[in-house]
Design a protein around this motif. Structure first.
Motif, short mmCIF file in Angstrom:
data_model
loop_
_atom_site.label_atom_id
_atom_site.label_comp_id
_atom_site.label_asym_id
_atom_site.label_seq_id
_atom_site.Cartn_x
_atom_site.Cartn_y
_atom_site.Cartn_z
N VAL A 188 -104.85 -2.64 -90.90
CA VAL A 188 -105.54 -1.91 -89.83
C VAL A 188 -104.91 -2.27 -88.50
N GLU A 189 -104.74 -1.26 -87.66
CA GLU A 189 -104.13 -1.46 -86.34
C GLU A 189 -104.95 -0.72 -85.28
N ASN A 190 -105.22 -1.40 -84.18
CA ASN A 190 -105.84 -0.77 -83.03
C ASN A 190 -104.74 -0.09 -82.22
N ARG A 191 -104.76 1.24 -82.17
CA ARG A 191 -103.74 1.98 -81.44
C ARG A 191 -104.26 2.50 -80.10
N THR A 192 -105.40 2.00 -79.68
CA THR A 192 -105.92 2.35 -78.37
C THR A 192 -105.01 1.76 -77.29
N ARG A 193 -104.92 2.45 -76.18
CA ARG A 193 -104.13 1.95 -75.05
C ARG A 193 -105.08 1.62 -73.89
N ALA A 194 -104.93 0.39 -73.39
CA ALA A 194 -105.74 -0.01 -72.23
C ALA A 194 -105.22 0.63 -70.95
N GLY A 195 -103.93 0.92 -70.92
CA GLY A 195 -103.35 1.59 -69.77
C GLY A 195 -103.23 0.69 -68.55
N ALA A 196 -103.25 1.31 -67.40
CA ALA A 196 -103.02 0.58 -66.15
C ALA A 196 -104.13 -0.41 -65.84
N ASP A 197 -105.34 -0.18 -66.38
CA ASP A 197 -106.46 -1.08 -66.10
C ASP A 197 -106.33 -2.41 -66.84
N GLY A 198 -105.49 -2.45 -67.88
CA GLY A 198 -105.15 -3.68 -68.55
C GLY A 198 -106.33 -4.52 -68.99
N HIS A 199 -106.31 -5.80 -68.56
CA HIS A 199 -107.29 -6.76 -69.04
C HIS A 199 -108.71 -6.42 -68.59
N GLU A 200 -108.86 -5.66 -67.54
CA GLU A 200 -110.21 -5.31 -67.07
C GLU A 200 -110.97 -4.51 -68.11
N VAL A 201 -110.27 -3.71 -68.91
CA VAL A 201 -110.93 -2.89 -69.93
C VAL A 201 -110.59 -3.35 -71.34
N ALA A 202 -110.01 -4.55 -71.46
CA ALA A 202 -109.56 -5.02 -72.77
C ALA A 202 -110.70 -5.03 -73.78
N LEU A 203 -111.85 -5.56 -73.40
CA LEU A 203 -112.97 -5.64 -74.34
C LEU A 203 -113.45 -4.27 -74.78
N THR A 204 -113.49 -3.34 -73.85
CA THR A 204 -114.03 -2.02 -74.18
C THR A 204 -113.03 -1.15 -74.94
N THR A 205 -111.80 -1.63 -75.11
CA THR A 205 -110.81 -0.91 -75.91
C THR A 205 -110.40 -1.71 -77.15
N ALA A 206 -111.16 -2.75 -77.47
CA ALA A 206 -110.89 -3.59 -78.64
C ALA A 206 -111.78 -3.18 -79.81
N LEU A 207 -111.32 -3.50 -81.02
CA LEU A 207 -112.17 -3.45 -82.20
C LEU A 207 -112.65 -4.87 -82.44
N VAL A 208 -113.96 -5.08 -82.32
CA VAL A 208 -114.53 -6.43 -82.35
C VAL A 208 -115.19 -6.67 -83.71
N ALA A 209 -115.11 -7.93 -84.18
CA ALA A 209 -115.71 -8.32 -85.46
C ALA A 209 -115.23 -7.41 -86.59
N SER A 210 -113.96 -7.06 -86.57
CA SER A 210 -113.40 -6.15 -87.58
C SER A 210 -113.37 -6.83 -88.95
N HIS A 211 -113.80 -6.10 -89.97
CA HIS A 211 -113.74 -6.63 -91.33
C HIS A 211 -113.77 -5.47 -92.32
N LEU A 212 -113.46 -5.78 -93.57
CA LEU A 212 -113.35 -4.77 -94.62
C LEU A 212 -114.26 -5.12 -95.78
N ILE A 213 -114.84 -4.10 -96.38
CA ILE A 213 -115.54 -4.23 -97.65
C ILE A 213 -114.86 -3.25 -98.61
N LEU A 214 -114.35 -3.77 -99.71
CA LEU A 214 -113.65 -2.96 -100.70
C LEU A 214 -114.43 -2.98 -102.00
N SER A 215 -114.49 -1.86 -102.67
CA SER A 215 -115.11 -1.80 -103.99
C SER A 215 -114.23 -0.97 -104.91
#
Length: 287
Positions: A188-215
């Motif tokens: 899995v890859e986060n392909r979101t771009r934070a753009g010029a705002d950079g670290h100021e919007v890093a959290l709001t453009t992150a995937l947090v607590a990412s995990h997988l359940i497979l069956s």
């Protein structure tokens, strides 16, 4: 399949306690506080070796004819909640850190929004070219007016979510073993771009607590914690980065697998009570 049981474990060990505690407006927005499974925006991760936009899990499946895989990606999106005070003499709203309404304080903070992405992969796709799934989470903007007990307008709450984009890849290759087996890779890859705002919007453009359940249907996952002898060498060759797979569900079941940023043991359902107690203690110590 024990997807629901795996959900409960994941919610307990990844998304309880400090991870879900909102930031106050006066607090420093430190990404490390949302500490597990942080997939940062691709453009930020490209310029900072301490950040990662990708995670991968590999595991083994004893595959039978008609094997079929179900993939569930779960993560949190961080939305900004801003509280505004109504200034009647000026006819406008003013952003504030906190607003008292009838004795209750409503604070500006960052909040988690839950997301689940579920899709199936059949045998032909799994054993052929694999599957690629593009994930798009739309942004959003919500406004809620705040009134006091006399129904007078005193403020408003504005919630803002940035759009997210991610890519999920699933593939499998046969492995040399005494039994028919596949090496499964989920990336899995986060392909979101934070753009010029950079670290100021890093959290709001992150995937947090990412995990997988497979069956799996018509197949069985091999324990990666304690693989049987015939699969030990193939298990050693599996590469896991940011996600570590364990068997989920009750002991004896091999049809569900949980891959999380935390290293657990197989069938971790009995960890629930102790994990909840530990997280509550940490939250109390943190104030």
């Amino acid at each position: 399949m024990d997807i629901d049981a795996a959900r409960i474990v994941a919610d307990t060990v990844l998304r309880a306690g400090p991870v879900l505690r909102p930031y106050r407006a006066t607090s420093h927005r430190d990404p490390n506080r949302w500490q597990f499974g942080m997939l940062m925006p691709a453009d930020l991760a490209a310029g900072d070796e301490s950040l990662s936009a990708t995670a991968q899990t590999e595991c083994l499946i004893e595959a039978e004819p008609g094997v079929r895989l179900r993939v569930l990606l779960r993560f949190l999106q961080v939305q900004r909640r801003t509280v505004y005070r109504w200034l009647p003499d000026r006819g406008r709203f003013k952003p504030v850190g906190s607003l008292g309404v009838d004795g209750s304080a409503i604070a500006s903070c960052d909040e988690p929004v839950e997301h689940e992405i579920l899709f199936d992969v059949d045998e032909a796709t799994l054993c052929g070219a694999g599957a690629r799934h593009t994930i798009r989470v739309p942004g959003g903007f919500d406004r809620t007016e705040l009134h006091d007990a006399r129904r007078a307008l005193v403020g408003q709450v504005v919630r803002h979510r940035r759009p997210l984009c991610a890519m999920l890849n699933v593939s499998a290759q046969p492995v040399p073993a005494p039994r028919p087996a596949l090496r499964l890779r989920v990336w899995v890859e986060n392909r979101t771009r934070a753009g010029a705002d950079g670290h100021e919007v890093a959290l709001t453009t992150a995937l947090v607590a990412s995990h997988l359940i497979l069956s799996v249907d018509n197949g069985a996952f091999v324990s990666m914690v304690d693989p049987p002898g015939w699969a030990a060498e193939a298990a050693e060759d599996c590469a896991n980065v940011g996600l570590w797979p364990v068997l989920a569900g009750p002991p004896g079941r091999h049809d569900t697998l949980l891959a999380t940023p935390r290293i657990l043991r197989d069938h971790p359902g009995d960890l629930l009570d102790s994990a909840v107690d530990e997280l509550l203690q940490l939250r109390n110590l943190a104030g």
